[in-house]
Enzyme design. Structure first.
Site, PDB file in Angstrom:
ATOM      1  N   ASP A   1      56.722 -68.292  18.426  1.00  0.00           N
ATOM      2  CA  ASP A   1      56.358 -68.671  16.845  1.00  0.00           C
ATOM      3  C   ASP A   1      54.838 -67.365  16.557  1.00  0.00           C
ATOM      4  O   ASP A   1      54.733 -67.814  15.701  1.00  0.00           O
ATOM      5  CB  ASP A   1      55.954 -69.620  16.048  1.00  0.00           C
ATOM      6  CG  ASP A   1      56.133 -69.625  15.030  1.00  0.00           C
ATOM      7  OD1 ASP A   1      56.809 -69.141  14.395  1.00  0.00           O
ATOM      8  OD2 ASP A   1      55.223 -70.700  14.476  1.00  0.00           O
TER       9      ASP A   1
ATOM     10  N   HIS B   1      56.359 -67.626  12.233  1.00  0.00           N
ATOM     11  CA  HIS B   1      56.929 -67.929  10.035  1.00  0.00           C
ATOM     12  C   HIS B   1      56.645 -67.603   9.360  1.00  0.00           C
ATOM     13  O   HIS B   1      56.513 -67.877   8.105  1.00  0.00           O
ATOM     14  CB  HIS B   1      57.066 -69.879  10.629  1.00  0.00           C
ATOM     15  CG  HIS B   1      55.793 -70.265  10.656  1.00  0.00           C
ATOM     16  ND1 HIS B   1      55.033 -70.986  11.745  1.00  0.00           N
ATOM     17  CD2 HIS B   1      54.747 -70.829   9.309  1.00  0.00           C
ATOM     18  CE1 HIS B   1      54.139 -70.811  11.721  1.00  0.00           C
ATOM     19  NE2 HIS B   1      53.377 -71.106   9.491  1.00  0.00           N
TER      20      HIS B   1
ATOM     21  N   SER C   1      48.532 -72.218   9.215  1.00  0.00           N
ATOM     22  CA  SER C   1      49.392 -71.102  10.336  1.00  0.00           C
ATOM     23  C   SER C   1      48.992 -69.969  10.855  1.00  0.00           C
ATOM     24  O   SER C   1      48.882 -68.690  10.192  1.00  0.00           O
ATOM     25  CB  SER C   1      50.656 -71.020   9.889  1.00  0.00           C
ATOM     26  OG  SER C   1      51.033 -72.300   9.802  1.00  0.00           O
TER      27      SER C   1
END
Length: 184
Positions: free
Chosen positions: A69, A39, A146
């Site tokens: 992911d 992402h 992230s």
């Protein structure tokens, strides 16, 4: 490798698209392969990689896996200090972990500490995508963290920071490194 030695080699990613996004990552090997989240680089072919040492490079997104992911970015550089990769299978509830990232794209190279709060967790992203077998932690994981590493007390990467429960206060999730290893 100690946590502080490892932390000097952390970097952030600036996604080369409009709007620009920011995420984190870590060097997987000396050949310039870098781990981050899908992402973080979604829709991008090239990203700018800013290392905390001041070194900057452009990297190509060479692999992505929506289901986990995870994404791989490759920079044309050699001799990069690779992260010490640990194991996530043996993680215990209550074990100390440290999340490294660039929260909010503003606070480069930040670390937070917490514990492993649970393992084998599943989350739903965007109402459709499910990510399974995650590590739950109370180490603060904010937007921009992230793709950064979740490390154990010895500085070995045990997870890849990926999400935070938006309706909570302090529930974060990381992809276990034992899931990332075969994808890499």
């Amino acid at each position: 490798i100690t946590t502080l030695e490892y932390a000097r080699d952390f970097f952030s990613l600036d996604v080369m698209q409009i709007p620009r996004g920011t995420g984190s990552g870590f060097v997987w090997d000396e050949r310039g392969r870098i781990v981050t989240n899908y992402h973080v680089v979604e829709g991008s072919k090239q990203v700018e990689v800013d290392f905390t040492s001041g070194f900057k490079a452009y990297g190509a997104v060479i692999g992505t896996d929506l289901d986990s992911d995870l994404a791989i970015v490759k920079v044309d550089a050699t001799g990069l200090p690779a992260a010490s990769i640990g194991k996530s299978d043996g993680l215990k509830i209550g074990q100390l972990v440290i999340a490294i990232g660039s929260p909010l794209g503003t606070y480069s190279f930040s670390v937070t500490s917490g514990i492993v709060s649970g393992t084998g967790r599943e989350i739903q992203v965007d109402g459709t995508t499910r990510i399974s077998n995650l590590i739950q932690t109370d180490a603060a994981i904010n937007p921009g963290n992230s793709g950064g590493p979740l490390v154990d007390a010895s500085g070995a990467v045990v997870g890849v920071n990926t999400a935070v429960a938006t309706d909570s206060n302090g529930i974060g999730f990381a992809i276990p490194i034992d899931i990332a290893r075969p994808i890499m």
